[in-house]
Design a protein around this motif. Structure first.
Motif, short mmCIF file in Angstrom:
data_model
loop_
_atom_site.label_atom_id
_atom_site.label_comp_id
_atom_site.label_asym_id
_atom_site.label_seq_id
_atom_site.Cartn_x
_atom_site.Cartn_y
_atom_site.Cartn_z
N LEU A 77 0.90 -1.84 -0.19
CA LEU A 77 0.22 0.14 0.26
C LEU A 77 0.61 1.77 -0.58
O LEU A 77 0.73 2.38 -0.97
CB LEU A 77 -1.11 0.09 1.74
N ALA A 80 2.25 1.80 -3.51
CA ALA A 80 1.14 1.46 -4.43
C ALA A 80 0.49 2.94 -4.73
O ALA A 80 0.47 3.40 -5.53
CB ALA A 80 0.68 0.55 -4.30
N LEU A 81 0.31 4.12 -3.63
CA LEU A 81 -0.95 5.14 -2.82
C LEU A 81 0.61 6.27 -4.22
O LEU A 81 -0.73 7.09 -5.09
CB LEU A 81 -0.65 5.85 -1.78
N LEU A 83 1.78 5.87 -7.24
CA LEU A 83 1.98 5.38 -8.57
C LEU A 83 0.36 5.39 -8.62
O LEU A 83 -0.43 6.21 -9.74
CB LEU A 83 1.95 4.21 -8.35
N LEU A 84 -0.95 5.22 -7.81
CA LEU A 84 -2.13 5.80 -8.28
C LEU A 84 -2.42 7.54 -7.79
O LEU A 84 -3.38 7.32 -8.87
CB LEU A 84 -2.75 4.86 -6.71
N GLY A 85 -1.71 8.24 -7.37
CA GLY A 85 -2.01 9.08 -7.49
C GLY A 85 -1.57 10.18 -8.56
O GLY A 85 -2.83 10.53 -9.61
N SER A 86 -0.43 9.56 -9.19
CA SER A 86 0.22 9.89 -10.20
C SER A 86 -0.89 9.42 -12.02
O SER A 86 -1.05 10.51 -12.49
CB SER A 86 1.42 9.85 -10.70
N CYS A 87 -1.05 8.75 -11.33
CA CYS A 87 -1.86 7.54 -12.47
C CYS A 87 -3.15 8.60 -12.70
O CYS A 87 -3.28 8.32 -14.05
CB CYS A 87 -1.77 6.30 -12.31
N SER A 88 -3.61 8.52 -11.88
CA SER A 88 -4.70 8.78 -11.79
C SER A 88 -5.10 10.84 -12.57
O SER A 88 -5.84 11.38 -12.83
CB SER A 88 -5.87 9.28 -10.18
N ILE A 120 -9.31 12.13 -5.87
CA ILE A 120 -8.11 11.30 -5.56
C ILE A 120 -6.88 11.62 -4.94
O ILE A 120 -5.92 11.57 -4.05
CB ILE A 120 -7.81 10.67 -7.17
N VAL A 124 -5.49 10.27 -1.99
CA VAL A 124 -3.96 9.29 -1.02
C VAL A 124 -2.82 10.22 -0.48
O VAL A 124 -2.63 9.17 -0.14
CB VAL A 124 -3.19 9.59 -3.37
#
Length: 325
Positions: A77, A80-81, A83-88, A120, A124
């Motif tokens: 986690l 991954a956070l 990566l999730l934020g930048s992809c969003s 997001i 994040v």
């Protein structure tokens, strides 16, 4: 025998190829803006300041280091956070039209999707502060949650005001298509020059500093108080991804403001130049000058400020649009 692909299937297949130049260009432009901002603020405060390309150097340096994970933190986690934020934010950039240069298909999303995507990064950051197990991260978590609750209301009121204004002109009550909003302004004039829309414009300008973490609203990541709060325990590529997320969010918010209030009617290369100029002017007025001239608020002051003035402007703007229609 193969059947010919319809238009929607072709757009779905080609979407990554279309979005890649837009998102990469936005990232480069955003890092340049951050370099200009740091240099300008330093000069306004009578300092020399870093090189113009320092944001690029920071990303490159961090990408070459190792990401350290605190003991006791959930590793998957934790990593991954960012990566999730930048992809969003990369996805959000692909949904914002650049008038005369890039028009996203309505099949990919609209104003409501952008509203969720813009939330997001804050979520994040809150999860990152909680996952790190740091006291500073926990303080940053609570501050980020408080300030997010304060500025999301004005943003929602602004988006609804623009959507109703465009929808009523098209024989509907409301439309959440960004391309419809842009085309309406190209035919009838920008909302920026419509006095009925000025409260919404002011509310959106007020939303920007808190959403981007600009002084006096950089409270969740206050370096001199909580050592960047949620980012305190991050390093290496993970921290670089958070900086990329912040850069992309800056361009998304600026580009969305241009699409909502002053898209313009230019096309081709000239449209791209005008877009860059608008973003730069928008950025300098809402970030650099503000950051160089004011001090940080307390979280309770910022919370009350947003519930008093931007919220009031948003409500007034919405009432004006409804009464006008």
């Amino acid at each position: 025998m193969f059947e010919m692909m319809n238009t929607l299937e072709m757009k779905t297949i080609l979407a990554p190829l279309i979005l890649l130049p837009v998102t990469i260009g936005a990232l480069i432009f955003g890092l340049l803006l951050k370099g200009i901002d740091r240099l300008l603020v330093a000069r306004l405060q009578r300092r020399i300041g870093p090189p113009l390309l320092q944001p690029f150097f920071d990303i490159i340096k961090l990408m070459q280091k190792q990401s350290m994970v605190p003991i006791g933190a959930p590793r998957k986690l934790f990593l991954a956070l960012p990566l999730l934020g930048s992809c969003s934010m990369f996805l959000a950039m692909g949904l914002v039209p650049i008038p005369g240069v890039y028009e996203p298909s309505s099949q990919f999303g609209d104003l409501l999707v952008l509203l969720y995507l813009l939330a997001i990064p804050a979520i994040v950051l809150m999860l990152a502060g909680s996952a790190s197990g740091s006291t500073f991260g926990a303080i940053g978590f609570s501050r980020e949650m408080s300030i997010m609750l304060a500025y999301e209301g004005p943003l929602l009121l602004v988006l609804v005001s623009v959507a109703i204004k465009t929808g009523l002109s098209q024989g509907e009550f409301i439309t959440f298509s960004l391309m419809d909003i842009v085309r309406y302004q190209q035919l009838n004039g920008s909302f920026l020059f419509d006095p009925w829309m000025w409260p919404a414009v002011l509310a959106y300008l007020s939303f920007i500093p808190a959403n981007l973490g600009i002084p006096p609203f950089d409270i969740p990541e206050a370096e001199s108080e909580v050592l960047e709060g949620p980012l305190c325990e991050y390093s290496g590529p993970a921290l670089a991804l958070f900086k990329i997320m912040s850069t992309m969010k800056t361009i998304v918010v600026l580009a969305l403001g241009i699409a909502l209030f002053c898209p313009g009617t230019n096309t081709g290369m000239w449209a791209a130049v005008i877009f860059v100029f608008k973003c730069s002017l928008f950025f300098l007025l809402t970030k650099s000058l503000l950051r160089a001239s004011v001090g940080r608020m307390r979280i309770d002051q910022a919370f009350l400020f947003y519930f008093k003035w931007p919220e009031l402007l948003g409500v007034v703007g919405l009432l004006l649009i409804v009464l006008q229609g």
